[in-house]
Design a protein around this motif. Structure first.
Motif, mmCIF file in Angstrom:
data_model
loop_
_atom_site.group_PDB
_atom_site.id
_atom_site.type_symbol
_atom_site.label_atom_id
_atom_site.label_comp_id
_atom_site.label_asym_id
_atom_site.label_seq_id
_atom_site.Cartn_x
_atom_site.Cartn_y
_atom_site.Cartn_z
ATOM 1 N N PHE A 54 0.861 -1.178 0.000
ATOM 2 C CA PHE A 54 0.000 0.000 0.000
ATOM 3 C C PHE A 54 0.897 1.227 0.000
ATOM 4 O O PHE A 54 1.636 1.454 0.964
ATOM 5 N N ILE A 55 0.827 1.980 -1.088
ATOM 6 C CA ILE A 55 1.647 3.173 -1.242
ATOM 7 C C ILE A 55 0.766 4.310 -1.754
ATOM 8 O O ILE A 55 -0.348 4.088 -2.220
ATOM 9 N N GLU A 56 1.285 5.517 -1.665
ATOM 10 C CA GLU A 56 0.574 6.708 -2.132
ATOM 11 C C GLU A 56 -0.845 6.714 -1.577
ATOM 12 O O GLU A 56 -1.044 6.445 -0.400
ATOM 13 N N ASP A 57 -1.862 7.001 -2.398
ATOM 14 C CA ASP A 57 -3.246 7.044 -1.906
ATOM 15 C C ASP A 57 -3.789 5.662 -1.548
ATOM 16 O O ASP A 57 -4.848 5.552 -0.933
ATOM 17 N N GLY A 58 -3.073 4.619 -1.899
ATOM 18 C CA GLY A 58 -3.494 3.260 -1.548
ATOM 19 C C GLY A 58 -3.573 3.036 -0.043
ATOM 20 O O GLY A 58 -4.342 2.197 0.418
ATOM 21 N N VAL A 59 -2.796 3.805 0.737
ATOM 22 C CA VAL A 59 -2.846 3.644 2.190
ATOM 23 C C VAL A 59 -4.224 4.009 2.740
ATOM 24 O O VAL A 59 -4.630 3.511 3.799
ATOM 25 N N LEU A 60 -4.953 4.837 2.024
ATOM 26 C CA LEU A 60 -6.299 5.244 2.463
ATOM 27 C C LEU A 60 -7.271 4.065 2.489
ATOM 28 O O LEU A 60 -8.264 4.089 3.217
ATOM 29 N N GLN A 61 -6.980 3.024 1.708
ATOM 30 C CA GLN A 61 -7.839 1.834 1.696
ATOM 31 C C GLN A 61 -7.873 1.146 3.050
ATOM 32 O O GLN A 61 -8.833 0.452 3.374
ATOM 33 N N LEU A 62 -6.825 1.320 3.837
ATOM 34 C CA LEU A 62 -6.703 0.619 5.116
ATOM 35 C C LEU A 62 -7.221 1.401 6.314
ATOM 36 O O LEU A 62 -7.180 0.906 7.437
ATOM 37 N N LEU A 63 -7.717 2.611 6.096
ATOM 38 C CA LEU A 63 -8.245 3.398 7.211
ATOM 39 C C LEU A 63 -9.440 2.700 7.843
ATOM 40 O O LEU A 63 -10.377 2.290 7.156
ATOM 41 N N ASP A 64 -9.402 2.597 9.149
ATOM 42 C CA ASP A 64 -10.463 1.911 9.885
ATOM 43 C C ASP A 64 -11.727 2.747 10.008
ATOM 44 O O ASP A 64 -12.806 2.224 10.234
ATOM 45 N N THR A 65 -11.610 4.052 9.827
ATOM 46 C CA THR A 65 -12.743 4.955 10.065
ATOM 47 C C THR A 65 -13.516 5.326 8.790
ATOM 48 O O THR A 65 -14.243 6.307 8.787
ATOM 49 N N GLN A 66 -13.361 4.544 7.749
ATOM 50 C CA GLN A 66 -14.066 4.856 6.506
ATOM 51 C C GLN A 66 -15.578 4.787 6.709
ATOM 52 O O GLN A 66 -16.075 3.955 7.458
ATOM 53 N N GLN A 67 -16.285 5.648 5.989
ATOM 54 C CA GLN A 67 -17.748 5.647 6.021
ATOM 55 C C GLN A 67 -18.282 5.655 4.594
ATOM 56 O O GLN A 67 -18.879 6.642 4.148
ATOM 57 N N PRO A 68 -18.093 4.569 3.865
ATOM 58 C CA PRO A 68 -18.487 4.536 2.454
ATOM 59 C C PRO A 68 -20.000 4.624 2.228
ATOM 60 O O PRO A 68 -20.437 5.003 1.150
ATOM 61 N N ALA A 69 -20.796 4.316 3.236
ATOM 62 C CA ALA A 69 -22.255 4.388 3.078
ATOM 63 C C ALA A 69 -22.700 5.808 2.747
ATOM 64 O O ALA A 69 -23.715 6.012 2.078
ATOM 65 N N VAL A 70 -21.932 6.789 3.180
ATOM 66 C CA VAL A 70 -22.255 8.193 2.917
ATOM 67 C C VAL A 70 -22.321 8.468 1.413
ATOM 68 O O VAL A 70 -23.103 9.297 0.955
ATOM 69 N N ILE A 71 -21.509 7.751 0.648
ATOM 70 C CA ILE A 71 -21.505 7.922 -0.813
ATOM 71 C C ILE A 71 -22.092 6.688 -1.519
ATOM 72 O O ILE A 71 -21.819 6.446 -2.684
ATOM 73 N N ASN A 72 -22.873 5.911 -0.771
ATOM 74 C CA ASN A 72 -23.509 4.696 -1.305
ATOM 75 C C ASN A 72 -22.497 3.708 -1.889
ATOM 76 O O ASN A 72 -22.727 3.106 -2.933
ATOM 77 N N ALA A 73 -21.381 3.550 -1.220
ATOM 78 C CA ALA A 73 -20.349 2.610 -1.654
ATOM 79 C C ALA A 73 -20.267 1.456 -0.655
ATOM 80 O O ALA A 73 -20.702 1.571 0.496
ATOM 81 N N LYS A 74 -19.691 0.361 -1.100
ATOM 82 C CA LYS A 74 -19.532 -0.832 -0.278
ATOM 83 C C LYS A 74 -18.324 -0.672 0.659
ATOM 84 O O LYS A 74 -17.285 -0.168 0.255
#
Length: 122
Positions: free
Chosen positions: A43-63
């Motif tokens: 995980f490099i560059e913006d790929g590290v954002l994939q591992l954030l535990d606090t994501q809230q994808p439901a806000v944008i109707n994402a899985k």
């Protein structure tokens, strides 16, 4: 005759949403592991954002596919590397990641990738 596993690196450079790259790389890693391939995730560059535990994808109707990262251990995918500089540039501490990972310096990346037989970038 026993078949030997192939060492495969999957590099994640994309943010988790806005494209399907993150989900596709995770699906690829899980599928390859099922076929006894030796998978390493980077995980490099913006790929590290994939591992954030606090994501809230439901806000944008994402899985919320980031929750699937916790299953990696059941697929014997243990080589998970995260770039320290990428985290620092985005103000992220390793305690904010949803899974345990090995933190690496940017300078270590090329050496680790050189030990792989195949490299895929998402």
């Amino acid at each position: 005759m026993l078949s030997q596993s192939t060492k495969i690196a999957i590099i994640n450079k994309s943010a988790p949403y806005g494209s399907s790259n993150g989900q596709e790389s995770l699906d690829m890693a899980l599928a390859m592991s099922n076929f006894a391939q030796d998978v390493s995730l980077f995980f490099i560059e913006d790929g590290v954002l994939q591992l954030l535990d606090t994501q809230q994808p439901a806000v944008i109707n994402a899985k919320a596919y980031h929750k699937t990262f916790k299953a990696l251990e059941f697929y014997d995918i243990e080589n998970i590397y995260v770039c320290k500089q990428s985290l620092a540039q985005r103000g992220i501490d390793s305690s904010q990641l949803c899974i345990a990972a090995t933190l690496i310096e940017t300078t270590e990346l090329s050496g680790l990738l050189a030990s792989q037989q195949q490299v895929m970038c998402f």
